[in-house]
Design a protein around this motif. Structure first.
Motif, PDB file in Angstrom:
ATOM      1  N   GLU A 110      -4.420  11.950  -2.529  1.00 51.19           N
ATOM      2  CA  GLU A 110      -3.493  11.623  -3.610  1.00 51.19           C
ATOM      3  C   GLU A 110      -2.786  10.313  -3.316  1.00 51.19           C
ATOM      4  O   GLU A 110      -2.564   9.488  -4.214  1.00 51.19           O
ATOM      5  CB  GLU A 110      -2.469  12.747  -3.775  1.00 51.19           C
ATOM      6  N   ASN A 111      -2.407  10.108  -2.052  1.00 47.23           N
ATOM      7  CA  ASN A 111      -1.762   8.865  -1.619  1.00 47.23           C
ATOM      8  C   ASN A 111      -2.468   8.374  -0.358  1.00 47.23           C
ATOM      9  O   ASN A 111      -2.309   8.964   0.712  1.00 47.23           O
ATOM     10  CB  ASN A 111      -0.285   9.087  -1.325  1.00 47.23           C
ATOM     11  N   PRO A 112      -3.238   7.275  -0.449  1.00 46.89           N
ATOM     12  CA  PRO A 112      -3.958   6.776   0.724  1.00 46.89           C
ATOM     13  C   PRO A 112      -3.043   6.406   1.895  1.00 46.89           C
ATOM     14  O   PRO A 112      -3.416   6.580   3.041  1.00 46.89           O
ATOM     15  CB  PRO A 112      -4.691   5.547   0.188  1.00 46.89           C
ATOM     16  N   VAL A 113      -1.855   5.876   1.583  1.00 51.30           N
ATOM     17  CA  VAL A 113      -0.867   5.548   2.619  1.00 51.30           C
ATOM     18  C   VAL A 113       0.482   6.055   2.136  1.00 51.30           C
ATOM     19  O   VAL A 113       1.040   5.548   1.171  1.00 51.30           O
ATOM     20  CB  VAL A 113      -0.800   4.036   2.898  1.00 51.30           C
ATOM     21  N   MET A 114       1.030   7.052   2.805  1.00 51.50           N
ATOM     22  CA  MET A 114       2.291   7.653   2.385  1.00 51.50           C
ATOM     23  C   MET A 114       3.477   7.206   3.233  1.00 51.50           C
ATOM     24  O   MET A 114       4.619   7.440   2.871  1.00 51.50           O
ATOM     25  CB  MET A 114       2.183   9.180   2.433  1.00 51.50           C
ATOM     26  N   ASP A 115       3.207   6.563   4.367  1.00 53.62           N
ATOM     27  CA  ASP A 115       4.263   6.209   5.308  1.00 53.62           C
ATOM     28  C   ASP A 115       4.708   4.763   5.138  1.00 53.62           C
ATOM     29  O   ASP A 115       3.995   3.927   4.596  1.00 53.62           O
ATOM     30  CB  ASP A 115       3.776   6.436   6.744  1.00 53.62           C
ATOM     31  N   ARG A 116       5.894   4.487   5.673  1.00 51.36           N
ATOM     32  CA  ARG A 116       6.483   3.155   5.549  1.00 51.36           C
ATOM     33  C   ARG A 116       5.875   2.160   6.538  1.00 51.36           C
ATOM     34  O   ARG A 116       5.088   2.505   7.393  1.00 51.36           O
ATOM     35  CB  ARG A 116       7.995   3.231   5.764  1.00 51.36           C
TER      36      ARG A 116
ATOM     37  N   ARG B 218      -6.292   1.497  -2.108  1.00 53.05           N
ATOM     38  CA  ARG B 218      -6.680   2.068  -3.403  1.00 53.05           C
ATOM     39  C   ARG B 218      -5.450   2.588  -4.150  1.00 53.05           C
ATOM     40  O   ARG B 218      -4.600   3.302  -3.591  1.00 53.05           O
ATOM     41  CB  ARG B 218      -7.653   3.235  -3.169  1.00 53.05           C
ATOM     42  N   GLY B 219      -5.325   2.214  -5.420  1.00 54.37           N
ATOM     43  CA  GLY B 219      -4.221   2.680  -6.248  1.00 54.37           C
ATOM     44  C   GLY B 219      -2.954   1.863  -6.078  1.00 54.37           C
ATOM     45  O   GLY B 219      -2.964   0.768  -5.522  1.00 54.37           O
ATOM     46  N   GLU B 220      -1.844   2.428  -6.547  1.00 57.79           N
ATOM     47  CA  GLU B 220      -0.547   1.761  -6.472  1.00 57.79           C
ATOM     48  C   GLU B 220       0.139   2.062  -5.143  1.00 57.79           C
ATOM     49  O   GLU B 220      -0.013   3.152  -4.583  1.00 57.79           O
ATOM     50  CB  GLU B 220       0.352   2.223  -7.617  1.00 57.79           C
ATOM     51  N   VAL B 221       0.894   1.104  -4.657  1.00 56.06           N
ATOM     52  CA  VAL B 221       1.686   1.262  -3.431  1.00 56.06           C
ATOM     53  C   VAL B 221       3.152   0.973  -3.778  1.00 56.06           C
ATOM     54  O   VAL B 221       3.471  -0.079  -4.335  1.00 56.06           O
ATOM     55  CB  VAL B 221       1.211   0.305  -2.323  1.00 56.06           C
ATOM     56  N   LYS B 222       4.024   1.914  -3.449  1.00 54.30           N
ATOM     57  CA  LYS B 222       5.444   1.722  -3.741  1.00 54.30           C
ATOM     58  C   LYS B 222       6.041   0.604  -2.898  1.00 54.30           C
ATOM     59  O   LYS B 222       5.694   0.446  -1.729  1.00 54.30           O
ATOM     60  CB  LYS B 222       6.211   3.025  -3.479  1.00 54.30           C
ATOM     61  N   ASP B 223       6.965  -0.145  -3.498  1.00 54.83           N
ATOM     62  CA  ASP B 223       7.575  -1.278  -2.802  1.00 54.83           C
ATOM     63  C   ASP B 223       8.269  -0.862  -1.514  1.00 54.83           C
ATOM     64  O   ASP B 223       8.254  -1.590  -0.525  1.00 54.83           O
ATOM     65  CB  ASP B 223       8.585  -1.980  -3.714  1.00 54.83           C
ATOM     66  N   GLU B 224       8.876   0.345  -1.518  1.00 51.77           N
ATOM     67  CA  GLU B 224       9.634   0.769  -0.347  1.00 51.77           C
ATOM     68  C   GLU B 224       8.752   1.084   0.857  1.00 51.77           C
ATOM     69  O   GLU B 224       9.254   1.263   1.976  1.00 51.77           O
ATOM     70  CB  GLU B 224      10.506   1.987  -0.669  1.00 51.77           C
ATOM     71  N   LEU B 225       7.445   1.132   0.638  1.00 53.49           N
ATOM     72  CA  LEU B 225       6.544   1.374   1.766  1.00 53.49           C
ATOM     73  C   LEU B 225       6.150   0.097   2.491  1.00 53.49           C
ATOM     74  O   LEU B 225       5.558   0.150   3.575  1.00 53.49           O
ATOM     75  CB  LEU B 225       5.280   2.098   1.291  1.00 53.49           C
ATOM     76  N   LEU B 226       6.482  -1.056   1.917  1.00 58.32           N
ATOM     77  CA  LEU B 226       6.124  -2.323   2.546  1.00 58.32           C
ATOM     78  C   LEU B 226       7.036  -2.627   3.727  1.00 58.32           C
ATOM     79  O   LEU B 226       8.227  -2.355   3.705  1.00 58.32           O
ATOM     80  CB  LEU B 226       6.213  -3.466   1.540  1.00 58.32           C
ATOM     81  N   GLY B 227       6.447  -3.208   4.786  1.00 55.31           N
ATOM     82  CA  GLY B 227       7.214  -3.609   5.950  1.00 55.31           C
ATOM     83  C   GLY B 227       7.802  -4.992   5.788  1.00 55.31           C
ATOM     84  O   GLY B 227       7.532  -5.707   4.816  1.00 55.31           O
TER      85      GLY B 227
END
Length: 247
Positions: free
Chosen positions: A161-167, A181-190
């Motif tokens: 469901e979420n390829p990368v869920m961590d920050r 793949r898919g959308e990545v939330k801004d708050e997950l970016l380092g």
């Protein structure tokens, strides 16, 4: 083609790796390792045209400093496969641990399922002809692409469901590209990472890697060849410049 088979059951990694090196020295083109249970440093520093088939769980630092061979793991893999690898190919029919492709500087690494933390940390490249690539079929944990200086990371998120869920995605990135793949939330970016539009040009760039991944794992590529990806790149080439005191 000369084929060598080695039963690694109960064997310490030092004599195992000596046997592998001796086989390559004597002209082996295919080496089959059976009953591998965590032996470390397999194929480290090896050069040449040889395929190593690993049946079992490969230990840490598989293919470190390797340049040329192909390693196929029929099972999971411990930490840091492809560490500082110069060239060649690693294919993992399973999942892998932390620091996959650590400081990798050439070649390709394909993981069928998931990887742990800090995948692709400090990957680097030399111009366009030495561009390492890490392709993950499942998901990744935190700090993907940390301190990345070059190369390409692709996370396909198959069955996730979420390829990368961590920050911490791309923390300190100052070169290279991460494609998820898919959308990545801004708050997950380092720190030091930014999102860039993924378009037809980027799709053309990743297509050969996606197709090769699908060939290794007998997966249909057509459902993955569209623009439903997020592209993450450096915000600058010096993300931590403001953290230092200059005279």
């Amino acid at each position: 083609m000369k084929k060598v088979e080695i039963d690694a059951k109960g064997m310490h990694y030092t004599p195992l790796n000596k046997m592998i090196r001796e086989a390559v020295k004597n002209g082996a083109k295919e080496i089959i390792l059976d009953n591998v249970i965590g032996q470390r440093f397999i194929a480290d520093g090896l050069k040449g045209d040889v395929t190593i088939r690993i049946n079992g769980v490969a230990g840490g630092d598989l293919g470190m400093f390797m340049n040329g061979p192909t390693c196929i793991v029929n099972g999971n893999c411990d930490h840091a496969p492809g560490n500082t690898m110069d060239g060649g190919t690693i294919v993992i029919h399973g999942s892998a641990g932390d620091a996959v492709a650590h400081s990798m500087r050439g070649g390709k690494l394909f993981v069928e399922k998931n990887i742990g933390y800090r995948g692709g940390i400090h990957m680097k490249q030399y111009e366009e002809d030495r561009r390492p690539a890490l392709v993950v079929g499942g998901a990744s944990h935190a700090f993907l692409g940390e301190y990345m200086a070059g190369g390409l990371i692709i996370v396909l998120g198959i069955g996730q469901e979420n390829p990368v869920m961590d920050r911490g995605i791309g923390s300190g990135i100052h070169g290279g590209m991460i494609v998820i793949r898919g959308e990545v939330k801004d708050e997950l970016l380092g720190v030091g990472a930014r999102k860039m539009e993924f378009g037809e040009k980027e799709l053309e760039m990743i297509t050969p890697y996606v197709e090769e991944f699908c060939k290794h794992f007998d997966t249909e590529p057509s459902g993955l060849l569209d623009t439903n990806y997020t592209c993450i790149v450096p915000a600058s080439t010096r993300p931590f410049a403001g953290k230092y005191t200059w005279e």
